[in-house]
Design a protein around this motif. Structure first.
Motif, PDB file in Angstrom:
ATOM      1  N   PRO A  46     -88.945  17.193 -20.041  1.00  0.00           N
ATOM      2  CA  PRO A  46     -89.164  18.428 -20.803  1.00  0.00           C
ATOM      3  C   PRO A  46     -89.862  18.169 -22.131  1.00  0.00           C
ATOM      4  CG  PRO A  46     -86.866  17.745 -20.911  1.00  0.00           C
ATOM      5  CD  PRO A  46     -87.529  16.842 -19.913  1.00  0.00           C
ATOM      6  N   LYS A  47     -90.602  19.168 -22.600  1.00  0.00           N
ATOM      7  CA  LYS A  47     -91.297  19.077 -23.887  1.00  0.00           C
ATOM      8  C   LYS A  47     -90.691  20.090 -24.846  1.00  0.00           C
ATOM      9  CE  LYS A  47     -95.596  17.700 -21.584  1.00  0.00           C
ATOM     10  NZ  LYS A  47     -97.006  18.060 -21.324  1.00  0.00           N
ATOM     11  N   HIS A  48     -89.389  19.975 -25.027  1.00  0.00           N
ATOM     12  CA  HIS A  48     -88.687  20.969 -25.825  1.00  0.00           C
ATOM     13  C   HIS A  48     -89.107  20.941 -27.288  1.00  0.00           C
ATOM     14  CE1 HIS A  48     -85.464  20.684 -22.512  1.00  0.00           C
ATOM     15  NE2 HIS A  48     -86.167  21.776 -22.335  1.00  0.00           N
ATOM     16  N   GLU A  49     -89.438  19.765 -27.800  1.00  0.00           N
ATOM     17  CA  GLU A  49     -89.855  19.687 -29.205  1.00  0.00           C
ATOM     18  C   GLU A  49     -91.130  20.493 -29.425  1.00  0.00           C
ATOM     19  OE1 GLU A  49     -91.374  16.449 -32.549  1.00  0.00           O
ATOM     20  OE2 GLU A  49     -90.356  15.734 -30.742  1.00  0.00           O
ATOM     21  N   ASN A  50     -92.082  20.311 -28.539  1.00  0.00           N
ATOM     22  CA  ASN A  50     -93.346  21.034 -28.636  1.00  0.00           C
ATOM     23  C   ASN A  50     -93.133  22.543 -28.511  1.00  0.00           C
ATOM     24  OD1 ASN A  50     -96.096  20.307 -29.036  1.00  0.00           O
ATOM     25  ND2 ASN A  50     -96.564  21.068 -27.000  1.00  0.00           N
ATOM     26  N   GLN A  51     -92.355  22.919 -27.515  1.00  0.00           N
ATOM     27  CA  GLN A  51     -92.079  24.336 -27.287  1.00  0.00           C
ATOM     28  C   GLN A  51     -91.343  24.944 -28.472  1.00  0.00           C
ATOM     29  OE1 GLN A  51     -89.918  24.564 -23.605  1.00  0.00           O
ATOM     30  NE2 GLN A  51     -91.500  23.491 -22.451  1.00  0.00           N
ATOM     31  N   LEU A  52     -90.365  24.217 -28.975  1.00  0.00           N
ATOM     32  CA  LEU A  52     -89.552  24.729 -30.073  1.00  0.00           C
ATOM     33  C   LEU A  52     -90.394  24.942 -31.325  1.00  0.00           C
ATOM     34  CD1 LEU A  52     -86.711  25.516 -30.949  1.00  0.00           C
ATOM     35  CD2 LEU A  52     -86.259  23.117 -31.475  1.00  0.00           C
ATOM     36  N   TYR A  53     -91.231  23.975 -31.636  1.00  0.00           N
ATOM     37  CA  TYR A  53     -92.070  24.093 -32.838  1.00  0.00           C
ATOM     38  C   TYR A  53     -92.984  25.314 -32.744  1.00  0.00           C
ATOM     39  CZ  TYR A  53     -95.686  23.161 -36.290  1.00  0.00           C
ATOM     40  OH  TYR A  53     -96.572  23.291 -37.331  1.00  0.00           O
ATOM     41  N   HIS A  54     -93.653  25.471 -31.614  1.00  0.00           N
ATOM     42  CA  HIS A  54     -94.599  26.582 -31.483  1.00  0.00           C
ATOM     43  C   HIS A  54     -93.885  27.936 -31.429  1.00  0.00           C
ATOM     44  CE1 HIS A  54     -98.316  24.402 -31.336  1.00  0.00           C
ATOM     45  NE2 HIS A  54     -97.866  23.599 -30.397  1.00  0.00           N
ATOM     46  N   LYS A  55     -92.712  27.972 -30.832  1.00  0.00           N
ATOM     47  CA  LYS A  55     -91.953  29.228 -30.832  1.00  0.00           C
ATOM     48  C   LYS A  55     -91.546  29.612 -32.252  1.00  0.00           C
ATOM     49  CE  LYS A  55     -90.036  29.032 -26.141  1.00  0.00           C
ATOM     50  NZ  LYS A  55     -88.808  28.879 -25.322  1.00  0.00           N
ATOM     51  N   ILE A  56     -91.129  28.621 -33.026  1.00  0.00           N
ATOM     52  CA  ILE A  56     -90.731  28.888 -34.415  1.00  0.00           C
ATOM     53  C   ILE A  56     -91.927  29.358 -35.232  1.00  0.00           C
ATOM     54  CG2 ILE A  56     -89.932  27.812 -36.563  1.00  0.00           C
ATOM     55  CD1 ILE A  56     -88.137  26.011 -34.826  1.00  0.00           C
ATOM     56  N   THR A  57     -93.045  28.651 -35.115  1.00  0.00           N
ATOM     57  CA  THR A  57     -94.221  29.024 -35.918  1.00  0.00           C
ATOM     58  C   THR A  57     -94.771  30.389 -35.507  1.00  0.00           C
ATOM     59  OG1 THR A  57     -95.626  27.721 -34.414  1.00  0.00           O
ATOM     60  CG2 THR A  57     -94.901  26.655 -36.447  1.00  0.00           C
ATOM     61  N   ASP A  58     -94.712  30.701 -34.220  1.00  0.00           N
ATOM     62  CA  ASP A  58     -95.219  32.000 -33.759  1.00  0.00           C
ATOM     63  C   ASP A  58     -94.420  33.154 -34.368  1.00  0.00           C
ATOM     64  OD1 ASP A  58     -97.197  30.850 -32.280  1.00  0.00           O
ATOM     65  OD2 ASP A  58     -96.181  31.043 -30.346  1.00  0.00           O
ATOM     66  N   VAL A  59     -93.107  33.081 -34.238  1.00  0.00           N
ATOM     67  CA  VAL A  59     -92.287  34.179 -34.766  1.00  0.00           C
ATOM     68  C   VAL A  59     -92.307  34.173 -36.289  1.00  0.00           C
ATOM     69  CG1 VAL A  59     -90.073  32.922 -34.796  1.00  0.00           C
ATOM     70  CG2 VAL A  59     -90.087  35.396 -34.479  1.00  0.00           C
TER      71      VAL A  59
END
Length: 360
Positions: free
Chosen positions: A145-158
């Motif tokens: 899984p690439k949770h770090e990548n997903q988490l960062y982009h989800k945070i920056t998007d919102v």
């Protein structure tokens, strides 16, 4: 529709279980596939921690199933009683996550024909274990899984969306219908971020050195989420008290706008700094402005209490908003310190795996 890694892993696990069961010449390989479906986990660490629990649960379910069939037969009420017993035992042991697999194991074994029951029950138990270990192998090897990548982009998007609305609101350029719709979307996004964070928190690495490095980033992401939630709360409060913003004395309104402009810019730069997109010292000026701005904001707001055009009830209503802005400043300053420490210490272990959205 976008298919996630877990969906692919589930398909691979089922496929592998069917191939292994067929290669070993088992009858009814579908039971192995069914077990694989239930055994797939969202993260490698969770798979590692649950594999032993899954084995124990299957053994316990198999024993209960065999004992009850031999003692009471295969009547539906017997199957139901075993299922209830299995659920109760696992709830008592706080192993709720493996209840579905344990129940499926019992039902499959208790559904074995009465002729040569023990042999068929044992074969079905082996099929279930093939499914469990197939899922474990796939989870361990394929599609990490690439949770770090997903988490960062989800945070920056919102975060970008929240900050944009704060700026529009302070400059009185808001379409309130759209804002209310977006506030609801943001709440949903924040809940999904929490889910991704929990998955990322589970991904600590197999080795202790990896685990410590990931734990440092877990602390960082927790503060990122806290800061973004704080920004969202400010947006909600500003929306509810928009009429009071219009009534603020001009000096106070200007001070509030400047402070929120500074803190949101500061917030954006910190997130970019974590991803390595700005220089390490790019946030120093923002820190000074935000730190001094907190005092100016509080001093200015206290002065408005004596303003004849701003009623005391309105002042008391708006006080929590100002307090939240100051708390937001504190959260952002702490986040900045965490990012600095992350890059200044343990540099040989601390790696950031942030890629563009097109890369994941």
């Amino acid at each position: 529709m976008r298919l996630g890694a877990r969906i692919f892993k589930t398909g691979l696990s089922v496929t592998l279980a069917l191939y292994v069961a067929g290669w070993l010449d088992f009858q009814s390989p579908a039971f192995a596939a069914l077990a694989a479906f239930f055994a797939v986990q969202p993260s490698v660490r969770k798979s590692l921690t649950l594999i032993w629990d899954q084995v124990q649960a299957n053994v316990l379910s198999a024993i209960l199933a065999v004992v009850f069939v031999l003692a009471f037969g295969q009547e539906p009420f017997v199957v139901g009683a075993v299922v209830l017993l299995i659920i109760a035992i696992h709830i008592q042991l706080k192993k709720e996550a493996i209840i579905p697999l344990a129940v499926v194991t019992a039902i499959i074994i208790m559904g074995s024909p009465t002729t040569d029951f023990m042999e068929l029950a044992f074969n079905r138990f082996l099929l279930i274990m093939i499914g469990v270990f197939s899922a474990f192998a796939v989870n361990l090897v394929f599609l990490p899984p690439k949770h770090e990548n997903q988490l960062y982009h989800k945070i920056t998007d919102v975060n970008d969306d929240i900050i944009q609305w704060i700026r529009l609101l302070l400059h009185h350029e808001v379409d309130y219908r759209t804002l209310k719709e977006d506030l609801k979307k943001q709440r949903d996004q924040l809940n999904k971020i929490d889910e991704t964070y929990l998955l990322y928190k589970d991904e600590r690495g197999i080795f202790r050195k990896q685990e410590y490095a990931t734990l440092r980033k877990v602390v960082l992401f927790r503060q990122m989420i806290r800061s973004t939630r704080q920004a969202h709360r400010i947006l909600e409060n500003l929306t509810m008290n928009d009429n009071l913003i219009h009534q603020l004395p001009e000096d106070m309104a200007q001070t509030l706008r400047l402070q929120l402009d500074d803190i949101t810019n500061y917030h954006e730069r910190i997130l970019l700094k974590y991803a390595g997109k700005v220089k390490p010292h790019a946030t120093e000026d923002y820190y000074e402005e935000v730190s001094s701005g907190k005092k100016v904001l509080m001093t200015g707001f206290l002065k408005t209490r004596n303003d004849s055009d701003f009623e005391e009830t309105d002042w008391m209503t708006f006080l929590p908003v100002v307090a939240q802005v100051i708390e937001y400043c504190d959260d952002i300053e702490y986040l900045d310190r965490l990012v600095d420490r992350f890059y200044n210490y343990h540099t040989e272990d601390n790696e950031v795996f942030i890629k563009e959205r097109s890369d994941y």
